[in-house]
Motif scaffolding. Sequence first.
Motif, short mmCIF file in Angstrom:
data_model
loop_
_atom_site.label_atom_id
_atom_site.label_comp_id
_atom_site.label_asym_id
_atom_site.label_seq_id
_atom_site.Cartn_x
_atom_site.Cartn_y
_atom_site.Cartn_z
N PRO A 1 39.48 43.14 46.67
CA PRO A 1 40.62 42.34 46.18
C PRO A 1 41.87 43.20 46.09
CG PRO A 1 38.66 41.97 44.84
CD PRO A 1 38.34 43.11 45.75
N GLU B 1 46.68 40.74 43.72
CA GLU B 1 45.88 39.57 43.35
C GLU B 1 45.42 39.67 41.90
OE1 GLU B 1 42.77 38.67 46.20
OE2 GLU B 1 43.86 39.75 47.75
N SER C 1 53.72 37.19 44.23
CA SER C 1 53.66 36.61 45.58
C SER C 1 54.54 37.39 46.54
CB SER C 1 54.09 35.14 45.55
OG SER C 1 55.40 35.01 45.05
#
Length: 405
Positions: free
Chosen positions: A273, A277, A346
Motif C-alpha cells: 500500500p 493511501e 489525492s
Amino acid sequence: MSEEIKTQDSAAEMSQEAMDNLVSLKKGDTVKGTVVKVEDSQVTVSLGYKYDGIVPLRELSAVHLDSAVGVVEVGQELELKVVSIDDDKERLVLSKRQIDSEKAWDKLQSLYEKGEALEVTVADVVKGGLVVDVGVRGFIPASMVERHFVEDFSDYKGRSFLVKIKEIDRENNKVILSRKEVLDEEFEANKQRIMESLEVGQEIEGTVQRLTPFGAFVDIGGIDGLVHVSEISWQHVAHPKDVVSEGQTVKVKVLKVDPAAGKISLSMKAAQPGPWETAADKFKTGDIVTGTVRRIVSFGAFIEIAPGVEGLVHISQIAHRHIATPFEVLKEGQEVTAKILDFNPSDKRVSLSIKETEEAPEQPARQEKSRAPKEDLSNPNVSLSNQSMSFTLGEKFGDKLSKLK
C-alpha cells in the motif's frame, strides 16, 4: 555287441559335432558372450569356446572401477574383443573397453558436430572435476559442472545428467564435456518462456537470491529480476540488507520486461500500500506533526511526516523573523515540529508551517510622536497665527485701501 558298437560310434559322432560347433578364436577377434560370473576384480564370460573367457576389471570400462559388481550382471550379453589366448593354460582374456572405445569415437564425433547432448553417469570425482564413462574416458572440469560455484563434489559420484561435448581429440584420447552448457541453454529457454508470460503491473511472489549495494535480485520462477534499492521500500534504504535477506520470500510488482536485453525490473514497494493511501486516514488539516527535514531548496524545505509522505514548508512559514534562505534555520536530517496548513492526499500535497507551532515574539512598544506645545495667543512674544495675522493686516491697511478706490 553290434548295438554297443553303434552307440559308441554315435557318441563319437556327437562329440565330433560338438567340437565342430566350438568357436574358433584368434587375438583381435570381436565376439559376443554371456556373463556367467561377476567378481570384484573380473567378469567371467561364456563364448561357446572350449573354456570361458575373463574380462579383467581394467578392461571392463574406460574409467577406473573399484569393483565389477554392479557394473554388469549375470546373464547379460556383452560384445568383447579378444586380447590374448593361451590354450595351454586355458586362459582367454577379453576386453569390453576396447569395443566400447571403437564404437564411442564415431558416436561422440557425430554428437559433437551436431551439438547434441548425451547422458552420462559420474564414475569418479577427481581433483579439478568429474570423470565419466562415454565409451572412452570423459572429463567434466569443475567450472563446467554447474552454473554456480561448487566447493565440494563428493556427492556427485553416481549421479546421471546430460552433458555436451566441448572438445574431442581422438589421437590423444581426450574428451572434455560440459554440463553447464546444457544448464545454460535450459535456463535461457526457461527465461524466455517466463518473460513472455510476464505483464507490466503483474504482482507475483519471489525469493531473494542475492543482495548488492544497488538492489536485490529476486527469483520469480527460475529467472532473476532486479529490485533497485529505490524500489525496495517507501522509506529511504541505505542498503538492501537493512530490509531484506537472502532466501526471504517477497511480493513484487513487475515494472518493466526487456526480452532483448534479458532484464526484468521489479518493485517491492509498488506491491505494498502506498504511503499516501494510508496517510489519508492518518492526517488532517490543523494537525501538529513531527517530521524530518529531507531536502532544502531556495524556496523552502521538504519535511517527511511519514514514510514516503513529504510536505513543503514554504520559506515564509519557517520562522517568524525574515530569513534570506532556509539554510539559516534548517539542516537536512533535522527533526522538526510543524502544523498541517493544507492536506491533499489525492494530489500528494501537504503544506506545512513551522512557525505556526511557535509563539510569536513580542513586538516592541510603539513610541508616540512628540507634539509641539500649544501656543499662548495672549503672550505678545508669540507669533500670530495665520488667522490673527490676516485680521491685523486688514485692520491696519483697511483705511488706506479704501482711499485708493
